[in-house]
Enzyme design. Structure first.
Site, PDB file in Angstrom:
ATOM      1  N   ASN A 155       0.875  -1.168   0.000  1.00  0.00           N
ATOM      2  CA  ASN A 155       0.000   0.000   0.000  1.00  0.00           C
ATOM      3  C   ASN A 155       0.913   1.219   0.000  1.00  0.00           C
ATOM      4  OD1 ASN A 155      -1.838   1.991   0.460  1.00  0.00           O
ATOM      5  ND2 ASN A 155      -2.775   1.036   2.267  1.00  0.00           N
ATOM      6  N   ARG A 184      -2.346  -2.152  -3.643  1.00  0.00           N
ATOM      7  CA  ARG A 184      -3.602  -1.446  -3.423  1.00  0.00           C
ATOM      8  C   ARG A 184      -3.514  -0.146  -4.211  1.00  0.00           C
ATOM      9  NH1 ARG A 184      -5.442   2.618   0.683  1.00  0.00           N
ATOM     10  NH2 ARG A 184      -7.702   2.485   0.578  1.00  0.00           N
ATOM     11  N   GLU A 223      -8.363  -6.039   4.278  1.00  0.00           N
ATOM     12  CA  GLU A 223      -8.056  -5.631   2.902  1.00  0.00           C
ATOM     13  C   GLU A 223      -6.830  -6.337   2.360  1.00  0.00           C
ATOM     14  OE1 GLU A 223      -8.401  -1.257   3.692  1.00  0.00           O
ATOM     15  OE2 GLU A 223      -8.912  -1.258   1.561  1.00  0.00           O
ATOM     16  N   ARG A 277     -12.502  14.096   8.143  1.00  0.00           N
ATOM     17  CA  ARG A 277     -13.169  14.680   6.964  1.00  0.00           C
ATOM     18  C   ARG A 277     -14.612  15.049   7.301  1.00  0.00           C
ATOM     19  NH1 ARG A 277     -11.498   9.779   3.715  1.00  0.00           N
ATOM     20  NH2 ARG A 277      -9.332  10.165   3.155  1.00  0.00           N
TER      21      ARG A 277
END
Ligand code: ADP
Length: 404
Positions: A7, A98, A387, A248
């Site tokens: 990643n 990823r 993941e 966020r």
């Protein structure tokens, strides 16, 4: 098969080496290659119900090393040296990347070639922080291990099944044609994996599975699953849209940005405010859900109320979007661990007939489980995501199918 899962972020490269058995997992019956946990990211609904659960039962995916490095140029050398130590002579068979943005082109994991790398690079404007880093990672692997097959697994791919009514913004078409401005959705690898696990747990064939999946980590999104496919998702052109997240803002009136720009705020300042200084951080002062729950003061209560209210509204909407969900699925850091947050969301969903089994909801576990009461109108599930495992399995499936 030993798969290095990479990643490559803008400021760090995270990696894990995962062991995927090619015998039952990727080979003979092709179950994993065809279903979500292991192979096609497009969610073609052709899963076999014994796929992911069988893999877990057999313990054939095993973690054999992980770490984080911060300098792209040296990252691979460090990883290489660490692998030499931890793998005691075992050789890598493939690398799974990823990749954050697959744009409109990529609907499933692909074997990387020069042409694919260039295509990922062409998507840089859509993910300026992430895709260039992914390309650096791919090139670094090419330099270090030129013969190793590499596979790109895209965060957007599972959402390529979104119908146009979900992905199109109601702005002039020029902005879509010229800039590619549309909703793409993210967290796809996690959501696809969790969807397959949830369908298996409930004994439902994936192509018959309607659900709402809430991936609640630092980044958070919720996805409407109809017939095993993504038909709507809360993140949009970027991961900023949708839920209240760790740092966020999620949804807000776009005019706020125009208002602030006219008052002299720059794009970079607004970017930082919306992506790094908002969400739970703005409401409570920390993005750590544990701290919020522990504080239990007025500010913490309001924070939980805002975040759970926003999610409950999405779940209600997506229940309608999929013509009736069979299940609500919680995953990732908050979804898997915060019974308080799950309770707050479920409480708001009572008008839909959602009822939790309080003991099941409060019980800590790291396995997929049902936490709703037997008479709940919708099943409520907690399904741990993984993941890296999903990427490792997808990589193994692609490499196997390509015979490399
Ligand atoms: P990332 O998106 O960085 O992968 P994670 O999936 O690890 O994020 O989720 C991070 C969030 O999960 C944080 O808000 C953290 O506070 C929350 N979290 C982790 N463990 C717990 C826990 N035991 N109880 C409540 N919240 C938790």
């Amino acid at each position: 098969m030993l798969v290095l899962v990479l990643n490559s972020g803008s400021s760090s490269v995270k990696y894990q080496v995962r062991h995927v058995s090619t015998g039952s997992a990727v080979g003979a019956d092709g179950a994993v290659g065809a279903d979500g946990a292991g192979g096609g990211a497009a969610g073609d609904g052709s899963s076999t119900s014994d796929g992911p659960e069988a893999l877990i039962a057999e313990g054939i995916v095993e973690r054999i090393g992980e770490g984080e490095v911060t300098d792209h140029v040296e990252a691979l050398a460090i990883i290489n040296a660490e692998l030499d130590e931890t793998m005691s002579g075992r050789q890598l068979d493939a690398v799974g990347h990823r990749v954050v943005h697959g744009g409109e082109r990529f609907s499933e994991p692909v074997l990387i070639s020069n042409e694919i790398t260039r295509a990922i690079e062409r998507l840089n404007p859509l993910a300026p922080l992430h895709n260039p880093a992914n390309v650096l990672g791919i090139r670094a692997i090419e330099d270090t291990w030129p013969d190793l097959p590499q596979v790109a697994v895209f965060d957007t791919a599972f959402h390529r099944t979104l119908p146009e009514r979900s992905w199109r913004y109601a702005i002039p078409n020029h902005f879509y044609r010229h800039y590619g401005i549309r909703r793409y959705g993210f967290h796809g690898t996690s959501v696809e994996y969790v969807t397959a696990q949830a369908a298996t747990l409930l004994g439902t064939a994936r192509q018959d599975f309607n659900a709402v999946v809430a991936h609640l980590g630092n980044g958070a999104s919720v996805t409407a699953i109809e017939g095993g496919r993504s038909v709507d998702t809360s993140m949009g052109f970027t991961p900023l849209e949708g839920l209240v997240m760790g740092t966020r803002s999620g949804d807000l009136d776009p005019s706020i940005l125009l208002f602030l720009q006219r008052d002299g705020w720059t794009a970079d300042e607004l970017d930082r405010m919306l992506n790094r200084e908002s969400g739970l951080t703005a409401l409570f002062g920390s993005n750590d859900m544990r701290a919020i729950v522990e504080a239990g003061d007025d500010r913490a209560r309001l924070t939980l109320d805002i975040a759970s209210y926003r999610l409950a509204k999405y779940i209600g909407g997506y229940h309608v979007a999929v013509s009736g969900a069979q299940a609500i699925v919680f995953t990732a850091g908050i979804g898997e661990n915060s019974w308080e947050f799950r309770q707050a969301v479920a409480h708001r969903l009572a008008p839909l007939g959602v009822k939790l089994d309080d003991d099941a909801n409060r019980a800590q576990a790291d396995t997929a489980r049902v936490i709703s009461a037997p008479d709940s109108a919708l099943a409520v599930l907690v399904v741990p995501t993984d993941e890296e495992r999903a990427i490792a399995e997808a990589t193994a499936a692609v490499v196997h199918a390509q015979g490399c």
